[in-house]
Design a protein around this motif. Sequence first.
Motif, mmCIF file in Angstrom:
data_model
loop_
_atom_site.group_PDB
_atom_site.id
_atom_site.type_symbol
_atom_site.label_atom_id
_atom_site.label_comp_id
_atom_site.label_asym_id
_atom_site.label_seq_id
_atom_site.Cartn_x
_atom_site.Cartn_y
_atom_site.Cartn_z
ATOM 1 N N PHE A 37 0.025 6.005 -5.783
ATOM 2 C CA PHE A 37 -0.959 5.644 -4.763
ATOM 3 C C PHE A 37 -2.360 6.120 -5.139
ATOM 4 C CE2 PHE A 37 2.775 5.805 -1.602
ATOM 5 C CZ PHE A 37 3.054 4.463 -1.834
ATOM 6 N N ARG A 38 -2.452 7.300 -5.762
ATOM 7 C CA ARG A 38 -3.762 7.809 -6.171
ATOM 8 C C ARG A 38 -4.392 6.901 -7.225
ATOM 9 N NH1 ARG A 38 -6.461 10.338 -9.952
ATOM 10 N NH2 ARG A 38 -4.689 10.310 -11.392
ATOM 11 N N LEU A 39 -3.577 6.480 -8.198
ATOM 12 C CA LEU A 39 -4.099 5.626 -9.256
ATOM 13 C C LEU A 39 -4.536 4.266 -8.723
ATOM 14 C CD1 LEU A 39 -1.525 6.375 -12.116
ATOM 15 C CD2 LEU A 39 -3.871 7.223 -11.903
ATOM 16 N N ARG A 40 -3.871 3.792 -7.677
ATOM 17 C CA ARG A 40 -4.204 2.491 -7.115
ATOM 18 C C ARG A 40 -5.415 2.564 -6.182
ATOM 19 N NH1 ARG A 40 -4.201 -2.807 -8.164
ATOM 20 N NH2 ARG A 40 -3.828 -4.088 -6.300
ATOM 21 N N PHE A 41 -5.359 3.484 -5.227
ATOM 22 C CA PHE A 41 -6.374 3.494 -4.178
ATOM 23 C C PHE A 41 -7.623 4.298 -4.531
ATOM 24 C CE2 PHE A 41 -2.310 3.069 -1.673
ATOM 25 C CZ PHE A 41 -2.453 1.707 -1.483
ATOM 26 N N GLU A 42 -7.460 5.282 -5.421
ATOM 27 C CA GLU A 42 -8.601 6.116 -5.794
ATOM 28 C C GLU A 42 -9.167 5.710 -7.156
ATOM 29 O OE1 GLU A 42 -9.149 10.793 -6.872
ATOM 30 O OE2 GLU A 42 -8.161 10.335 -4.956
ATOM 31 N N ALA A 43 -8.277 5.546 -8.151
ATOM 32 C CA ALA A 43 -8.747 5.182 -9.491
ATOM 33 C C ALA A 43 -8.926 3.668 -9.659
ATOM 34 C CB ALA A 43 -7.788 5.707 -10.557
ATOM 35 N N LYS A 44 -8.385 2.872 -8.731
ATOM 36 C CA LYS A 44 -8.534 1.412 -8.737
ATOM 37 C C LYS A 44 -7.932 0.765 -9.990
ATOM 38 C CE LYS A 44 -11.011 1.812 -4.983
ATOM 39 N NZ LYS A 44 -10.425 1.478 -3.657
ATOM 40 N N LEU A 45 -6.810 1.312 -10.495
ATOM 41 C CA LEU A 45 -6.163 0.738 -11.661
ATOM 42 C C LEU A 45 -5.322 -0.474 -11.278
ATOM 43 C CD1 LEU A 45 -4.914 3.863 -13.674
ATOM 44 C CD2 LEU A 45 -7.084 2.638 -13.864
ATOM 45 N N THR A 46 -5.079 -1.344 -12.242
ATOM 46 C CA THR A 46 -4.205 -2.488 -12.016
ATOM 47 C C THR A 46 -2.748 -2.023 -11.979
ATOM 48 O OG1 THR A 46 -3.920 -2.943 -14.388
ATOM 49 C CG2 THR A 46 -5.812 -3.968 -13.282
ATOM 50 N N THR A 47 -1.885 -2.885 -11.469
ATOM 51 C CA THR A 47 -0.467 -2.510 -11.384
ATOM 52 C C THR A 47 0.126 -2.291 -12.770
ATOM 53 O OG1 THR A 47 0.177 -4.854 -11.303
ATOM 54 C CG2 THR A 47 -0.141 -3.718 -9.193
ATOM 55 N N ARG A 48 -0.292 -3.087 -13.750
ATOM 56 C CA ARG A 48 0.236 -2.921 -15.109
ATOM 57 C C ARG A 48 -0.238 -1.610 -15.721
ATOM 58 N NH1 ARG A 48 3.015 -7.101 -16.892
ATOM 59 N NH2 ARG A 48 2.729 -9.147 -15.921
ATOM 60 N N CYS A 65 4.683 -2.843 -7.870
ATOM 61 C CA CYS A 65 4.372 -3.858 -6.855
ATOM 62 C C CYS A 65 5.205 -3.655 -5.589
ATOM 63 C CB CYS A 65 4.600 -5.257 -7.423
ATOM 64 S SG CYS A 65 3.459 -5.708 -8.749
ATOM 65 N N ASP A 66 6.473 -3.270 -5.769
ATOM 66 C CA ASP A 66 7.350 -3.037 -4.619
ATOM 67 C C ASP A 66 6.828 -1.891 -3.759
ATOM 68 O OD1 ASP A 66 9.825 -3.175 -3.012
ATOM 69 O OD2 ASP A 66 10.323 -1.291 -4.010
ATOM 70 N N TYR A 67 6.434 -0.771 -4.406
ATOM 71 C CA TYR A 67 5.936 0.384 -3.663
ATOM 72 C C TYR A 67 4.616 0.077 -2.973
ATOM 73 C CZ TYR A 67 9.506 3.151 -6.050
ATOM 74 O OH TYR A 67 10.703 3.642 -6.515
ATOM 75 N N LEU A 68 3.746 -0.674 -3.645
ATOM 76 C CA LEU A 68 2.471 -1.029 -3.023
ATOM 77 C C LEU A 68 2.683 -1.985 -1.849
ATOM 78 C CD1 LEU A 68 0.195 -1.493 -6.174
ATOM 79 C CD2 LEU A 68 0.243 0.434 -4.571
ATOM 80 N N GLY A 69 3.678 -2.867 -1.986
ATOM 81 C CA GLY A 69 4.007 -3.751 -0.873
ATOM 82 C C GLY A 69 4.519 -2.976 0.329
ATOM 83 N N ARG A 70 5.340 -1.973 0.074
ATOM 84 C CA ARG A 70 5.834 -1.132 1.163
ATOM 85 C C ARG A 70 4.680 -0.364 1.814
ATOM 86 N NH1 ARG A 70 11.361 -0.217 1.360
ATOM 87 N NH2 ARG A 70 12.559 -1.259 -0.277
ATOM 88 N N ALA A 71 3.717 0.047 0.987
ATOM 89 C CA ALA A 71 2.556 0.755 1.530
ATOM 90 C C ALA A 71 1.750 -0.151 2.450
ATOM 91 C CB ALA A 71 1.682 1.269 0.399
ATOM 92 N N ARG A 72 1.604 -1.432 2.092
ATOM 93 C CA ARG A 72 0.874 -2.375 2.953
ATOM 94 C C ARG A 72 1.609 -2.599 4.265
ATOM 95 N NH1 ARG A 72 -0.117 -4.919 -2.072
ATOM 96 N NH2 ARG A 72 1.719 -6.261 -1.791
ATOM 97 N N VAL A 73 2.922 -2.771 4.183
ATOM 98 C CA VAL A 73 3.721 -2.984 5.401
ATOM 99 C C VAL A 73 3.609 -1.773 6.326
ATOM 100 C CG1 VAL A 73 6.063 -3.251 6.292
ATOM 101 C CG2 VAL A 73 5.325 -4.581 4.299
ATOM 102 N N ALA A 74 3.611 -0.576 5.735
ATOM 103 C CA ALA A 74 3.536 0.658 6.529
ATOM 104 C C ALA A 74 2.114 0.993 6.943
ATOM 105 C CB ALA A 74 4.123 1.817 5.727
ATOM 106 N N LYS A 75 1.127 0.152 6.512
ATOM 107 C CA LYS A 75 -0.293 0.381 6.819
ATOM 108 C C LYS A 75 -0.729 1.769 6.341
ATOM 109 C CE LYS A 75 -0.654 -2.795 10.743
ATOM 110 N NZ LYS A 75 0.592 -3.501 10.474
ATOM 111 N N LEU A 76 -0.315 2.092 5.134
ATOM 112 C CA LEU A 76 -0.620 3.391 4.555
ATOM 113 C C LEU A 76 -2.089 3.470 4.183
ATOM 114 C CD1 LEU A 76 1.183 5.859 3.833
ATOM 115 C CD2 LEU A 76 1.167 5.034 1.489
ATOM 116 N N THR A 77 -2.720 4.591 4.456
ATOM 117 C CA THR A 77 -4.123 4.810 4.116
ATOM 118 C C THR A 77 -4.238 5.905 3.066
ATOM 119 O OG1 THR A 77 -4.381 6.421 5.903
ATOM 120 C CG2 THR A 77 -4.922 4.112 6.405
#
Length: 245
Positions: free
Chosen positions: A8-19, A33-45
């Motif tokens: 989550f840190r690499l995605r939301f803070e470092a803005k890296l691609t999924t690959r 992608c699965d974990y990020l999808g779960r984060a969207r469903v859970a409205k994770l911030t």
Amino acid sequence: MRKLRELFRLRFEAKLTTRSIAASLGIGNGTVCDYLGRARVAKLTWPLPAELDDDAALTALLFPEDAKAQAERPEPDWARVHAELKKKGVTKLLLWQEYLEAVPGGYQYSRFCERYGRWLATSSVTLRQEHRAGEKCFVDFSGDGVRVVDAVTGEVRVAKLFVAVLGASNLTYVEPVFSEDVATWVGCHVRAFEYFGGVSEVVVPDNLKAGVTRAHRYEPDLNPTYADLARHYGFAILPARPRRC
């Protein structure tokens, strides 16, 4: 959970691609992608709210189906399972059978493996090594060997496997041998180089006596014959660091 939080840190803070995240953490792009999808469903911030500092709370939020399943049957101690799998001869099937003896009606084998894989993907951050083509070749005698039966006499002998792997391409040479002496060790190197069609800049052996007469963290003593081989072919020997010196 540390790996999941790092994802989550690499995605939301470092803005890296999924690959890029998958390559950094050593997991599949589909898993990211699965974990990020779960984060969207859970409205994770991000940063994660204080109430999600607890691993159990984060797991329940992202994997509600797992929380329900865990309420129905006890969860295996995945840390112990992971530690046991490092022991020689221990398999997932064996540990699953032990789990079923302790928890009748527990997870089936496929589900057991799936949940262990999920735990492993979120348990720790791994270091991903990058290798330059032609730089390193890793060599060692591997495992307990294989049983070889003489078709004429019926005699059973154990052949050890010499394994040489190029770091960048993972191109692998394997040769069964009946000895681990210096002559066999050197001969296996020569045949591996012939198979690869060249010699790497560096060869990384384990600290076996045929290659290293005295292990040391910084200045290991090389077997003279092995050192002569390195000079002849023009490669450097960089023994793996021993656990203790």
